[in-house]
Design a protein around this motif. Structure first.
Motif, PDB file in Angstrom:
ATOM      1  N   GLY A  20       6.983  16.520   2.789  1.00 41.55           N
ATOM      2  CA  GLY A  20       6.829  16.000   4.144  1.00 41.55           C
ATOM      3  C   GLY A  20       6.100  14.675   4.168  1.00 41.55           C
ATOM      4  O   GLY A  20       6.510  13.728   4.861  1.00 41.55           O
ATOM      5  N   LEU A  21       5.001  14.586   3.424  1.00 42.19           N
ATOM      6  CA  LEU A  21       4.254  13.325   3.358  1.00 42.19           C
ATOM      7  C   LEU A  21       5.078  12.231   2.695  1.00 42.19           C
ATOM      8  O   LEU A  21       5.024  11.061   3.099  1.00 42.19           O
ATOM      9  CB  LEU A  21       2.942  13.534   2.602  1.00 42.19           C
ATOM     10  CG  LEU A  21       1.870  14.358   3.320  1.00 42.19           C
ATOM     11  CD1 LEU A  21       0.675  14.595   2.414  1.00 42.19           C
ATOM     12  CD2 LEU A  21       1.424  13.644   4.605  1.00 42.19           C
ATOM     13  N   LEU A  22       5.827  12.613   1.673  1.00 41.22           N
ATOM     14  CA  LEU A  22       6.685  11.622   1.014  1.00 41.22           C
ATOM     15  C   LEU A  22       7.732  11.066   1.974  1.00 41.22           C
ATOM     16  O   LEU A  22       7.978   9.857   2.006  1.00 41.22           O
ATOM     17  CB  LEU A  22       7.370  12.248  -0.200  1.00 41.22           C
ATOM     18  CG  LEU A  22       6.526  12.364  -1.471  1.00 41.22           C
ATOM     19  CD1 LEU A  22       7.232  13.242  -2.497  1.00 41.22           C
ATOM     20  CD2 LEU A  22       6.254  10.981  -2.062  1.00 41.22           C
ATOM     21  N   LEU A  23       8.354  11.947   2.776  1.00 40.39           N
ATOM     22  CA  LEU A  23       9.349  11.479   3.740  1.00 40.39           C
ATOM     23  C   LEU A  23       8.731  10.505   4.736  1.00 40.39           C
ATOM     24  O   LEU A  23       9.321   9.468   5.061  1.00 40.39           O
ATOM     25  CB  LEU A  23       9.959  12.665   4.484  1.00 40.39           C
ATOM     26  CG  LEU A  23      11.047  13.471   3.779  1.00 40.39           C
ATOM     27  CD1 LEU A  23      11.577  14.553   4.706  1.00 40.39           C
ATOM     28  CD2 LEU A  23      12.186  12.578   3.303  1.00 40.39           C
ATOM     29  N   ALA A  24       7.545  10.847   5.240  1.00 40.16           N
ATOM     30  CA  ALA A  24       6.879   9.961   6.195  1.00 40.16           C
ATOM     31  C   ALA A  24       6.577   8.603   5.567  1.00 40.16           C
ATOM     32  O   ALA A  24       6.801   7.550   6.179  1.00 40.16           O
ATOM     33  CB  ALA A  24       5.591  10.614   6.708  1.00 40.16           C
ATOM     34  N   ALA A  25       6.076   8.631   4.328  1.00 43.69           N
ATOM     35  CA  ALA A  25       5.751   7.380   3.650  1.00 43.69           C
ATOM     36  C   ALA A  25       7.008   6.572   3.345  1.00 43.69           C
ATOM     37  O   ALA A  25       7.010   5.333   3.446  1.00 43.69           O
ATOM     38  CB  ALA A  25       4.991   7.671   2.361  1.00 43.69           C
TER      39      ALA A  25
ATOM     40  N   LEU B 181       6.557   0.832 -12.270  1.00 41.20           N
ATOM     41  CA  LEU B 181       7.644   0.469 -11.366  1.00 41.20           C
ATOM     42  C   LEU B 181       7.134   0.318  -9.932  1.00 41.20           C
ATOM     43  O   LEU B 181       7.327  -0.724  -9.293  1.00 41.20           O
ATOM     44  CB  LEU B 181       8.726   1.540 -11.437  1.00 41.20           C
ATOM     45  CG  LEU B 181      10.045   1.257 -10.730  1.00 41.20           C
ATOM     46  CD1 LEU B 181      10.839   0.209 -11.480  1.00 41.20           C
ATOM     47  CD2 LEU B 181      10.857   2.535 -10.604  1.00 41.20           C
ATOM     48  N   PHE B 182       6.475   1.350  -9.424  1.00 36.19           N
ATOM     49  CA  PHE B 182       6.031   1.311  -8.032  1.00 36.19           C
ATOM     50  C   PHE B 182       4.818   0.400  -7.841  1.00 36.19           C
ATOM     51  O   PHE B 182       4.707  -0.289  -6.828  1.00 36.19           O
ATOM     52  CB  PHE B 182       5.718   2.727  -7.552  1.00 36.19           C
ATOM     53  CG  PHE B 182       6.955   3.560  -7.271  1.00 36.19           C
ATOM     54  CD1 PHE B 182       8.207   3.093  -7.586  1.00 36.19           C
ATOM     55  CD2 PHE B 182       6.849   4.816  -6.699  1.00 36.19           C
ATOM     56  CE1 PHE B 182       9.355   3.843  -7.348  1.00 36.19           C
ATOM     57  CE2 PHE B 182       7.986   5.593  -6.441  1.00 36.19           C
ATOM     58  CZ  PHE B 182       9.236   5.098  -6.773  1.00 36.19           C
ATOM     59  N   TRP B 183       3.897   0.415  -8.810  1.00 36.66           N
ATOM     60  CA  TRP B 183       2.775  -0.519  -8.700  1.00 36.66           C
ATOM     61  C   TRP B 183       3.266  -1.959  -8.819  1.00 36.66           C
ATOM     62  O   TRP B 183       2.740  -2.860  -8.155  1.00 36.66           O
ATOM     63  CB  TRP B 183       1.736  -0.227  -9.777  1.00 36.66           C
ATOM     64  CG  TRP B 183       0.722   0.797  -9.354  1.00 36.66           C
ATOM     65  CD1 TRP B 183       0.640   2.101  -9.735  1.00 36.66           C
ATOM     66  CD2 TRP B 183      -0.355   0.582  -8.435  1.00 36.66           C
ATOM     67  NE1 TRP B 183      -0.412   2.727  -9.113  1.00 36.66           N
ATOM     68  CE2 TRP B 183      -1.047   1.818  -8.310  1.00 36.66           C
ATOM     69  CE3 TRP B 183      -0.802  -0.507  -7.702  1.00 36.66           C
ATOM     70  CZ2 TRP B 183      -2.162   1.973  -7.487  1.00 36.66           C
ATOM     71  CZ3 TRP B 183      -1.921  -0.362  -6.881  1.00 36.66           C
ATOM     72  CH2 TRP B 183      -2.589   0.865  -6.782  1.00 36.66           C
TER      73      TRP B 183
ATOM     74  N   ALA C 233       0.822  -1.214   0.000  1.00 41.31           N
ATOM     75  CA  ALA C 233       0.000   0.000   0.000  1.00 41.31           C
ATOM     76  C   ALA C 233       0.854   1.261   0.000  1.00 41.31           C
ATOM     77  O   ALA C 233       0.581   2.217  -0.745  1.00 41.31           O
ATOM     78  CB  ALA C 233      -0.923  -0.019   1.221  1.00 41.31           C
ATOM     79  N   LEU C 234       1.898   1.288   0.810  1.00 43.23           N
ATOM     80  CA  LEU C 234       2.716   2.495   0.935  1.00 43.23           C
ATOM     81  C   LEU C 234       3.547   2.757  -0.316  1.00 43.23           C
ATOM     82  O   LEU C 234       3.767   3.907  -0.698  1.00 43.23           O
ATOM     83  CB  LEU C 234       3.629   2.369   2.155  1.00 43.23           C
ATOM     84  CG  LEU C 234       2.927   2.458   3.509  1.00 43.23           C
ATOM     85  CD1 LEU C 234       3.845   1.940   4.624  1.00 43.23           C
ATOM     86  CD2 LEU C 234       2.495   3.884   3.798  1.00 43.23           C
ATOM     87  N   THR C 235       4.011   1.693  -0.969  1.00 43.70           N
ATOM     88  CA  THR C 235       4.803   1.879  -2.189  1.00 43.70           C
ATOM     89  C   THR C 235       3.957   2.529  -3.281  1.00 43.70           C
ATOM     90  O   THR C 235       4.396   3.478  -3.948  1.00 43.70           O
ATOM     91  CB  THR C 235       5.358   0.535  -2.681  1.00 43.70           C
ATOM     92  OG1 THR C 235       6.170  -0.049  -1.660  1.00 43.70           O
ATOM     93  CG2 THR C 235       6.196   0.723  -3.938  1.00 43.70           C
ATOM     94  N   ALA C 236       2.763   2.015  -3.480  1.00 38.35           N
ATOM     95  CA  ALA C 236       1.880   2.614  -4.478  1.00 38.35           C
ATOM     96  C   ALA C 236       1.505   4.042  -4.097  1.00 38.35           C
ATOM     97  O   ALA C 236       1.382   4.926  -4.972  1.00 38.35           O
ATOM     98  CB  ALA C 236       0.626   1.762  -4.641  1.00 38.35           C
TER      99      ALA C 236
ATOM    100  N   ALA D  85       4.803  -7.379  -3.447  1.00 38.50           N
ATOM    101  CA  ALA D  85       4.699  -7.449  -1.988  1.00 38.50           C
ATOM    102  C   ALA D  85       3.346  -8.014  -1.560  1.00 38.50           C
ATOM    103  O   ALA D  85       3.262  -8.854  -0.650  1.00 38.50           O
ATOM    104  CB  ALA D  85       4.915  -6.065  -1.383  1.00 38.50           C
ATOM    105  N   LEU D  86       2.278  -7.574  -2.208  1.00 39.94           N
ATOM    106  CA  LEU D  86       0.948  -8.073  -1.865  1.00 39.94           C
ATOM    107  C   LEU D  86       0.819  -9.556  -2.201  1.00 39.94           C
ATOM    108  O   LEU D  86       0.210 -10.333  -1.445  1.00 39.94           O
ATOM    109  CB  LEU D  86      -0.111  -7.266  -2.616  1.00 39.94           C
ATOM    110  CG  LEU D  86      -1.567  -7.604  -2.281  1.00 39.94           C
ATOM    111  CD1 LEU D  86      -1.854  -7.348  -0.802  1.00 39.94           C
ATOM    112  CD2 LEU D  86      -2.519  -6.786  -3.152  1.00 39.94           C
ATOM    113  N   GLY D  87       1.400  -9.963  -3.327  1.00 47.82           N
ATOM    114  CA  GLY D  87       1.359 -11.378  -3.687  1.00 47.82           C
ATOM    115  C   GLY D  87       2.064 -12.251  -2.662  1.00 47.82           C
ATOM    116  O   GLY D  87       1.578 -13.342  -2.311  1.00 47.82           O
ATOM    117  N   TYR D  88       3.189 -11.777  -2.144  1.00 45.22           N
ATOM    118  CA  TYR D  88       3.885 -12.554  -1.119  1.00 45.22           C
ATOM    119  C   TYR D  88       3.074 -12.593   0.173  1.00 45.22           C
ATOM    120  O   TYR D  88       3.047 -13.618   0.871  1.00 45.22           O
ATOM    121  CB  TYR D  88       5.273 -11.974  -0.861  1.00 45.22           C
ATOM    122  CG  TYR D  88       6.059 -12.733   0.180  1.00 45.22           C
ATOM    123  CD1 TYR D  88       6.063 -14.124   0.192  1.00 45.22           C
ATOM    124  CD2 TYR D  88       6.786 -12.063   1.154  1.00 45.22           C
ATOM    125  CE1 TYR D  88       6.780 -14.832   1.138  1.00 45.22           C
ATOM    126  CE2 TYR D  88       7.503 -12.769   2.109  1.00 45.22           C
ATOM    127  CZ  TYR D  88       7.500 -14.148   2.103  1.00 45.22           C
ATOM    128  OH  TYR D  88       8.199 -14.838   3.053  1.00 45.22           O
TER     129      TYR D  88
END
Length: 433
Positions: free
Chosen positions: A111-116, A179-181, A99-102, A187-190
């Protein structure tokens, strides 16, 4: 005092170890490969942020935040594995990573990008203590070194292929969306696969061991027991120093190559040779090295790494860069599986997760601190930096000789006072041999 004898009286081969492993072990090995194949973020993060208009300094700071998040994730992963179980910790970490990668594609400000970025890095590492602890719990003692050789093979293969796969996804639509999706989907598949195949709590191995007590939890004072184990703390220090030395080929070496004026091609050839040799030969060599005394194996490996790094102090040229890299690469393939397996064998069975988590934290910390230390020393010493890191590498090897004890079979029922049958080092509270 017992002598340092062979730690693996029987040495299963590669195929026999994999064939006889439970489905959960195969899932973990596949998951390590998949997670590394999907590990594009740290490779493309700086490019992505600068493409969005952020400065090089802001992008570099974000990469540092990513590294700190990873170290925190390793530390928290051990606790989550004990409280939630390996399966739930793995599912939670991988689902959050997806979720966070997407989400990075759609967050509007820095700021939000750094937190994520901090959270996604932390989440991506939560599975590591959980998966390696379960990998050890479901493997017999005789197969520990070989199963961790397979773990490292999956890790190294995924790490080698990931940049190529990421580059291919980027070029499909000339953007970072796929790339990010793509990383999120992997990750979700694992997470789904882990939920279906990994047991909630580890089952006993053939030897009747388990990494948890009857309630499925490690003793409440587990970290106090670990902190009284002075020889293991010495091993953690040695592992951290070794990691600081090892990582210099990625951080300080390219700086020195550039400063020397030699073609960067030879650095690329050396790094590529390292990756090829580790993937091609480590599993085969482990069939032999798992029969050796673990103390000797680790000492030889860390000595070769220190020696190889020290050889960079010779006048730089193609022969020096490639030859020195081959020396420390030999150390890596000789001792890597034993170094990764030792924490699972070093302490009482109920504290296995704590011992593994502490090792991974120390190693991740060394990998994070090493580049910064190398950069500072290079600005002051220039080419003389390699004598310092070579000495540190040999220092780690000496610490390893003093720290590593012969792992012995853990009792079937163990608690905070486990290993009482072993003699104790005077004043250390840690088992000795």
């Amino acid at each position: 005092m017992a002598t340092d004898t062979q730690t693996t009286p029987t040495a299963p081969g590669i195929w026999a170890t994999f064939r006889d492993s439970p489905l959960a072990v195969k899932t973990i090995l596949a998951g390590v490969l998949a997670s590394r194949l999907g590990g594009f973020l740290n490779i493309f993060l700086v490019l992505y942020l600068t493409d969005r208009g952020y400065s090089a300094e802001e992008a570099a700071f974000a990469l540092g935040v990513y590294g700190i998040g990873g170290v925190a994730g390793v530390f928290l992963g051990g606790t989550l594995a004990e409280r939630l179980g390996a399966r739930n910790a793995t599912v939670l970490g991988m689902a959050a990573t997806a979720a966070l990668t997407a989400a990075l594609l759609y967050l509007p400000d820095y700021g939000l990008l750094l937190a994520a970025i901090a959270l996604v890095s932390m989440a991506a590492q939560l599975y590591r203590p959980a998966s390696t602890t379960l990998l050890s719990d479901l493997t017999s003692r005789d197969g520990q070194v070989m199963i961790f050789a397979m773990y490292r093979f999956s890790l190294n293969l995924g790490t080698t292929v990931a940049p190529l796969l990421g580059f291919a996804l980027y070029n499909l639509d000339d953007s970072y969306v796929l790339l990010f999706w793509g990383e999120g989907i992997v990750a979700l598949g694992y997470a789904v696969l882990a939920r279906a195949t990994i047991p909630a709590r580890p089952r006993p191995t053939a030897a009747g061991e388990t990494g948890a007590d009857a309630a499925g939890q490690a003793p409440a004072d587990g970290y106090r027991v670990l902190l009284r184990d002075r020889r293991y703390l010495l091993f953690l220090l040695a592992a951290m120093v070794n990691a600081m030395v090892y990582v210099q080929y990625l951080s300080t070496l390219p700086l020195d190559v550039k400063a020397s004026g030699m073609p960067i091609l030879w650095y690329t050839v050396a790094v590529s040779a390292n990756g090829f040799i580790v993937i091609a030969f480590e599993l085969g060599l482990t069939k032999l090295s798992q029969k050796w005394p673990m103390k000797i194996t680790i000492a030889v490996a860390w000595t070769l790494i220190g020696l190889g790094v020290a050889l960079y102090s010779l006048p730089l040229g193609a022969a020096v860069v490639i030859g020195a890299t081959l020396v420390w690469t030999l150390g890596e393939i000789v001792g890597g599986p034993s170094v990764f397996a030792y924490p699972a064998l070093a302490g009482p069975a109920p504290l296995r997760g704590r011992y593994i988590s502490a090792f991974q934290f120390a190693y991740a910390l060394g990998m994070a601190v090493g580049p910064a230390l190398g950069g500072v020393l290079f600005t002051r010493l220039q080419h003389g930096v390699w004598a310092v890191f070579g000495a540190l590498g040999l220092f780690a090897a000496v610490l390893g000789v003093a720290a590593v004890r012969v792992p012995v079979a853990a009792p079937a029922t163990a608690g905070p006072e486990a290993d009482t049958a072993e003699p104790q080092d005077a004043g250390t509270g840690s088992p000795r041999t």
